[in-house]
Enzyme design. Structure first.
Site, PDB file in Angstrom:
ATOM      1  N   ARG A 308       0.865  -1.232  -0.060  1.00 38.25           N
ATOM      2  CA  ARG A 308      -0.064  -0.072  -0.275  1.00 38.25           C
ATOM      3  C   ARG A 308       0.831   1.177  -0.226  1.00 38.25           C
ATOM      4  O   ARG A 308       1.775   1.216   0.827  1.00 38.25           O
ATOM      5  CB  ARG A 308      -1.032   0.211   1.268  1.00 38.25           C
ATOM      6  CG  ARG A 308      -1.749  -1.112   1.190  1.00 38.25           C
ATOM      7  CD  ARG A 308      -2.910  -1.020   2.401  1.00 38.25           C
ATOM      8  NE  ARG A 308      -3.693  -2.400   2.356  1.00 38.25           N
ATOM      9  CZ  ARG A 308      -4.730  -2.596   3.116  1.00 38.25           C
ATOM     10  NH1 ARG A 308      -4.800  -1.716   4.217  1.00 38.25           N
ATOM     11  NH2 ARG A 308      -5.276  -3.623   3.025  1.00 38.25           N
ATOM     12  N   ARG A 323       1.790   1.406  10.698  1.00 39.03           N
ATOM     13  CA  ARG A 323       1.342   1.717   9.076  1.00 39.03           C
ATOM     14  C   ARG A 323       2.708   1.828   8.134  1.00 39.03           C
ATOM     15  O   ARG A 323       3.817   2.534   8.127  1.00 39.03           O
ATOM     16  CB  ARG A 323       0.806   3.276   9.167  1.00 39.03           C
ATOM     17  CG  ARG A 323       0.128   3.305   7.794  1.00 39.03           C
ATOM     18  CD  ARG A 323      -0.539   5.005   7.788  1.00 39.03           C
ATOM     19  NE  ARG A 323      -1.534   5.027   8.807  1.00 39.03           N
ATOM     20  CZ  ARG A 323      -2.870   4.587   8.598  1.00 39.03           C
ATOM     21  NH1 ARG A 323      -3.247   4.261   7.681  1.00 39.03           N
ATOM     22  NH2 ARG A 323      -3.665   4.649   9.641  1.00 39.03           N
ATOM     23  N   GLU A 395      -5.924  -1.361  15.283  1.00 43.57           N
ATOM     24  CA  GLU A 395      -6.832  -2.204  14.147  1.00 43.57           C
ATOM     25  C   GLU A 395      -6.089  -3.318  13.644  1.00 43.57           C
ATOM     26  O   GLU A 395      -5.245  -3.396  12.903  1.00 43.57           O
ATOM     27  CB  GLU A 395      -7.434  -1.093  13.175  1.00 43.57           C
ATOM     28  CG  GLU A 395      -8.542  -1.828  12.253  1.00 43.57           C
ATOM     29  CD  GLU A 395      -8.571  -1.073  10.876  1.00 43.57           C
ATOM     30  OE1 GLU A 395      -8.825   0.017  11.210  1.00 43.57           O
ATOM     31  OE2 GLU A 395      -9.083  -1.728   9.690  1.00 43.57           O
ATOM     32  N   SER A 398     -10.768  -6.051   9.992  1.00 41.44           N
ATOM     33  CA  SER A 398     -11.790  -5.486   9.478  1.00 41.44           C
ATOM     34  C   SER A 398     -12.765  -6.326   8.897  1.00 41.44           C
ATOM     35  O   SER A 398     -12.288  -6.938   7.742  1.00 41.44           O
ATOM     36  CB  SER A 398     -11.288  -4.103   8.920  1.00 41.44           C
ATOM     37  OG  SER A 398     -12.323  -3.592   8.443  1.00 41.44           O
ATOM     38  N   ARG A 437       0.734  -5.315  12.933  1.00 41.52           N
ATOM     39  CA  ARG A 437       0.127  -4.813  14.437  1.00 41.52           C
ATOM     40  C   ARG A 437      -0.002  -5.838  15.349  1.00 41.52           C
ATOM     41  O   ARG A 437       0.026  -5.617  16.624  1.00 41.52           O
ATOM     42  CB  ARG A 437      -1.092  -4.004  13.823  1.00 41.52           C
ATOM     43  CG  ARG A 437      -0.959  -2.961  12.914  1.00 41.52           C
ATOM     44  CD  ARG A 437      -2.511  -2.268  12.599  1.00 41.52           C
ATOM     45  NE  ARG A 437      -2.102  -1.252  11.781  1.00 41.52           N
ATOM     46  CZ  ARG A 437      -2.894  -0.508  11.151  1.00 41.52           C
ATOM     47  NH1 ARG A 437      -4.268  -0.842  11.338  1.00 41.52           N
ATOM     48  NH2 ARG A 437      -2.699   0.407  10.427  1.00 41.52           N
TER      49      ARG A 437
END
Length: 474
Positions: A308, A323, A395, A398, A437
RNA sequence: GGAGAGGUGGCCGAGUGGUUUAAGGCGAUGGUCUUGAAAACCAUUGUACGGUCUUCCGUACCGCAGGUUCGAAUCCUGUCCUCUCCGCCA
C-alpha cells in the site's frame, strides 16, 4: 456497483442514503446518472429497432444477390424498386422486394450493376446513421459507467448514522489488561533492543515506512501466519495461494479502482498492480462465473503480502510498524447467498475475535458508523487490540459485508436451487489477522521487566516450543 | 527471450463474405415408453441489455479491441492468453 434500477426507481432515497456516508461528490453524480440512464434507454430502443431493420435488409440482400433461380432482369428491377423504397424509409417493403416475398412489377429495362449500386448506396446511408447511433450509445454508456464506478455502497439499516469515526460504537473490551510494575515500552524500542526489528536497514533498502524483521521477529511473524491459517482452516476455510500481481480489471472488480487508484503500486510498463490485500485476488477468482446455490457459501482464506502506498496518510503513524508499505495479512473471504450474508458477517467477526482471544491479547469490537464505512461495505466491524506501549487501540481486523457491490462489478453470480435465473451473490471479507500490528501487540503486552517478551501459548508449537524472546537472542 | 500452431456454446467439434436459426455430437433438463430403471425416441438448451418484461419480440456477444464491407465467426491490424519446440531458470 449499485443496482442501476435502484437509482432509477428511488433516486431521492438513494441520495438520502449517500448523505449518511460523507460523500458529497458521489451525491452530485446521482442526477447525472438518472439522466444518462434515461438517455441510454431511449437511444438504445431507437437504434436497435433501426438495426433490426438493417439486419433484415442485409439478409434479404444476400438472398437477392445469390438467388440462382431469378433472372438478372428481375433482380435489377427488384433492386431498383427496393432502393426507391429505402429512399422513403419503407424498410419492410424494401426487404420484401429483395427477398422475393412481394411481386415486382416489371415496367422498364434496368441495368443490373447500376441498380445494385443504387441499392448499396441507400443501404450505406442507412448504415452510417445507425453506426453513429451506436457510437452515441457507447459514449453514453461509458459516461454512465464512469459515474456508477464512483458511487459508494449504501449502508445497511442497522448501521449507526454519524459522520464521525469518533462515534464508532465500541463494544466492551474482552481480556485482561495487564498491570505493569514498570513503564511498558513501545515496540519501536522493544524491537531494536531485542534485535528483531531493524528500522534503519529497512529504510536503507526501500525508504521510509519499510522495515526489516530479523531473527525472532521474522520467526514470530511466520508463526503467526501459520497460526492464523490453521485457525481459518479449522473454521472451514479453504486455503488459497494467489498471484500477488493482478490485472487492473481486478481492482475495479473489488472496488479499489477508480477511486483509490493512488493507494496501490503498479508494475512499470504493464497494466498490472501489486495486491493491496488478498481480497482483490479472491473477489475476482470466480469472475464471470455462475455458481450453483449448493456450492455456497464458499469460504476462502489466503495469506499474502499487502502493498500500500499510503499516500493519503503521509506523515501519520510514521513511527514503528503500525502503518507500512508492505505487510503480511491472512484474509478470510466468503461468497454467500443474499439471505445468509449478515449471519455470515457475525460468524466471521467472531472468528476474528476468537483469534485475539487465543493470543490472550485484550481486544474490542467496533461497530463502524455510516461515515466511516468506506467505499464498498454496507456494514463493518473493526477489531482492535490494546497496545500498552504506544497506549492505543490497534486495528488488527476489519470485517465487511459488501452485499452485491463487488459481485456486480466482478460478475459473481449463482443459480438459486431449482432455477436457471442467475442472481448476484454476496461477498464478505475480513482479516484474520494482519501481522505487523499483531506483532506490536504481542511485544508490548508480553514484555517483561528484564526486556524479554513472552511468546503466546498458542504460538509455541510453531516455534519449537520456545516460550520467550530474550535480548541475548536465545 | 526466439520460432511455429491455435483460441467457436457447459464440453468436444464443423464452419468458400450473403440465399434468414453457429452444422453435428456429448452432457444436462423435461416428456413418451416401462412395475422401476436402462435403452430408444421426441422436445428444450448460454450471457448481458432493452421493449407496454414469467414462456413473446429485439439488439449485442465466436478470446479482447479496432478496421475493411451494403453485409464479418470468416478478410486486415493490434493485443491478451494457450499449446509445441528451442533458450534461460527455482
Amino acid at each position: 456497483m449499485l443496482n442501476i434500477a435502484l437509482i432509477r426507481e428511488k433516486p431521492d432515497w438513494v441520495k438520502e442514503e449517500i448523505k449518511k456516508l460523507n460523500d458529497e461528490a458521489a451525491l452530485n453524480r446521482i442526477d447525472c446518472i438518472v439522466e444518462l440512464d434515461a438517455q441510454r434507454r431511449e437511444t438504445r430502443t431507437r437504434i436497435e429497432t433501426a438495426q433490426a431493420a438493417r439486419n433484415k435488409l442485409n439478409r434479404a440482400m444476400g438472398k437477392l444477390r445469390g438467388n440462382k433461380g431469378m433472372a438478372d432482369e428481375e433482380k435489377a428491377n427488384r433492386a431498383q424498386l427496393a432502393a426507391a423504397a429505402l429512399g422513403v424509409r419503407d424498410y419492410d417493403r424494401a426487404s420484401r422486394l429483395m427477398d422475393g416475398s412481394e411481386p415486382a412489377i416489371h415496367d422498364e429495362h434496368v441495368e443490373l450493376t447500376a441498380a445494385f449500386d443504387e441499392l448499396i448506396r441507400e443501404l450505406r446511408i442507412m448504415g452510417d446513421e445507425i453506426d453513429e447511433g451506436f457510437e452515441r450509445i457507447a459514449a453514453i454508456e461509458g459516461e454512465l459507467r464512469e459515474n456508477m464506478l464512483w458511487i459508494p455502497n449504501l449502508p445497511h439499516s442497522s448501521v449507526p448514522v454519524s459522520d464521525s469515526e469518533e462515534a464508532n460504537v465500541a463494544h466492551q473490551p474482552v481480556g485482561t489488561f495487564r498491570e505493569f510494575d514498570f513503564k511498558p515500552k513501545p515496540h519501536w524500542e522493544l524491537g531494536p533492543a531485542l534485535d528483531i526489528i531493524d528500522f534503519e536497514r529497512g529504510v536503507k533498502l526501500s525508504g521510509s515506512r519499510y522495515y526489516l524483521l530479523k531473527g525472532w521477529g521474522a520467526r514470530l511473524q511466520r508463526a503467526l501466519i501459520s497460526f492464523f491459517l490453521d485457525q481459518a482452516r479449522t473454521n472451514g476455510y479453504t486455503e488459497l495461494y494467489t498471484p500477488y500481481i493482478v490485472h487492473s480489471e481486478m481492482l475495479y472488480g473489488s472496488a479499489q479502482f477508480p477511486k483509490f487508484q493512488d493507494t496501490v503500486y503498479g508494475i512499470a510498463d504493464e497494466d498490472k498492480f501489486l495486491l493491496p490485500t488478498a481480497e482483490v485476488a479472491i473477489t475476482n477468482m470466480h469472475r464471470d462465473e455462475i455458481l450453483e446455490e449448493s456450492d455456497l457459501p464458499l469460504n476462502y482464506v489466503a495469506h499474502t503480502p499487502c502493498f500500500r502506498s499510503e499516500k493519503a496518510s503521509a506523515g501519520r503513524d510514521v513511527r514503528g510498524i503500525k502503518r507500512v508499505h508492505q505487510f503480511e495479512k491472512v484474509e478470510m473471504y466468503k461468497l454467500t447467498t443474499p439471505e445468509t450474508s449478515y449471519d455470515e458477517l457475525e460468524v466471521m467477526t467472531r472468528q476474528a475475535e476468537n483469534i485475539c482471544a487465543l493470543l490472550d491479547i485484550p481486544y474490542r469490537r467496533l461497530e463502524i458508523v455510516t461515515g466511516d464505512l468506506g467505499f464498498s461495505a454496507t456494514k463493518k466491524y473493526d477489531i482492535e487490540m490494546w497496545s500498552p506501549g504506544c497506549a492505543e487501540w490497534l486495528e488488527v481486523s476489519s470485517c465487511s459485508n459488501t452485499e452485491a457491490f463487488q459481485a456486480r462489478r466482478a460478475m459473481l453470480r449463482y443459480y438459486p436451487s431449482g432455477t436457471r435465473k442467475s442472481r448476484y451473490l454476496h461477498t464478505l471479507n475480513g482479516s484474520g489477522l494482519a501481522t505487523p500490528r499483531v506483532i506490536i501487540a504481542i511485544l508490548e503486552n508480553n514484555q517483561q521487566a528484564d526486556g524479554s517478551v513472552v511468546i503466546p501459548e498458542v504460538l509455541r508449537k510453531y516455534v519449537g516450543g520456545a516460550d520467550a524472546i530474550k535480548a541475548d537472542g536465545s
